[in-house]
Design a protein around this motif. Structure first.
Motif, PDB file in Angstrom:
ATOM      1  N   TYR A 137      -3.874   7.919  -1.071  1.00 48.97           N
ATOM      2  CA  TYR A 137      -3.716   6.515  -0.674  1.00 48.97           C
ATOM      3  C   TYR A 137      -3.810   5.648  -1.921  1.00 48.97           C
ATOM      4  CZ  TYR A 137      -4.463   2.164   1.937  1.00 48.97           C
ATOM      5  OH  TYR A 137      -4.347   0.896   2.447  1.00 48.97           O
ATOM      6  N   ASP A 138      -2.744   4.899  -2.186  1.00 45.28           N
ATOM      7  CA  ASP A 138      -2.672   4.061  -3.388  1.00 45.28           C
ATOM      8  C   ASP A 138      -2.946   4.865  -4.659  1.00 45.28           C
ATOM      9  OD1 ASP A 138      -1.870   1.812  -2.117  1.00 45.28           O
ATOM     10  OD2 ASP A 138      -3.791   0.765  -2.210  1.00 45.28           O
TER      11      ASP A 138
ATOM     12  N   TYR B  73       0.848  -1.182   0.000  1.00 44.23           N
ATOM     13  CA  TYR B  73       0.000   0.000   0.000  1.00 44.23           C
ATOM     14  C   TYR B  73       0.890   1.240   0.000  1.00 44.23           C
ATOM     15  CZ  TYR B  73      -3.590  -3.332   1.404  1.00 44.23           C
ATOM     16  OH  TYR B  73      -4.442  -4.397   1.453  1.00 44.23           O
ATOM     17  N   THR B  74       0.425   2.297  -0.643  1.00 43.38           N
ATOM     18  CA  THR B  74       1.216   3.518  -0.756  1.00 43.38           C
ATOM     19  C   THR B  74       0.460   4.700  -0.162  1.00 43.38           C
ATOM     20  OG1 THR B  74       2.230   2.715  -2.806  1.00 43.38           O
ATOM     21  CG2 THR B  74       2.407   5.071  -2.351  1.00 43.38           C
TER      22      THR B  74
END
Length: 202
Positions: free
Chosen positions: A40-41, A16-17
């Motif tokens: 987020y992502d 996850y980023t």
């Protein structure tokens, strides 16, 4: 001028980023702006509204985070003060350090060239180079009016000396060539310029 800071966190276990970006703007009229936002992502997640001291959720999943962060009033007041004061101070300091480079202006050089097309039409190419800062307005005009039909745009790209170059082209009937001019506006110019194609050697 703007001061932008980026932070990237990656969870190796779940791939996850989380991306964070914050910064501030100091505009020519003296007004200021500041922002802090998260993705987020690769998708917008939540952003800070410094006027209301609240967070704006971009989707349903961010609502829990919004409620939690909205309740942190002291932290939000500190963030507002940072964006409006501390960040601006750093931005002004960086501008002072690099003002000879960042605040300089370089006058654009404008030239119109011509290419004959196979169908009997012509392509006029307005080449603009050697300018700084990057922001520039270029339009083709016909009889003094902005003309957008059959116009193609090039990207504004950097030169090795820190200046920029770009181009605009337009397809015209050779019989009406003299009606078209390349109109350029830039901070490095005392006034806008209008350049038409001329026979070589004129």
């Amino acid at each position: 001028p703007s001061l932008n800071l980026h932070h990237l966190s990656i969870s190796l276990s779940g791939f996850y980023t989380l991306q964070q970006m914050y910064g501030c703007d100091l505009r020519k009229d003296g007004s200021k702006a500041g922002y802090r936002q998260y993705a987020y992502d690769g998708k917008d997640f939540i952003s800070f509204d410094k006027e209301t001291l609240t967070w704006t959720a971009a989707d349903v999943e961010a609502q829990i985070t919004k409620r939690k962060w909205d309740a942190q009033s002291t932290q939000n007041q500190y963030l507002k003060a940072y964006l409006e004061e501390e960040c601006i101070k750093w931005l002004q300091k960086y501008l002072e350090y690099g003002k000879e480079t960042l605040l300089r202006t370089e006058t654009p050089e404008v030239m119109v060239t011509r290419k004959v097309d196979h169908d009997g039409m012509e392509t006029l190419i307005c080449r603009v180079g050697g300018f700084y800062p990057k922001e520039i307005d270029i339009e083709w005009t016909r009889d003094g009016e902005v003309w957008t039909q059959d116009v193609f745009h090039g990207l504004v790209s950097p030169n090795s000396d820190g200046t920029y170059y770009t181009w605009r082209s337009i397809t015209v009937d050779p019989k009406e060539r003299e009606r078209y001019k390349c109109h350029v506006e830039h901070d490095g110019l005392l006034k806008p310029v209008d350049v038409a194609w001329e026979e070589p050697g004129m």
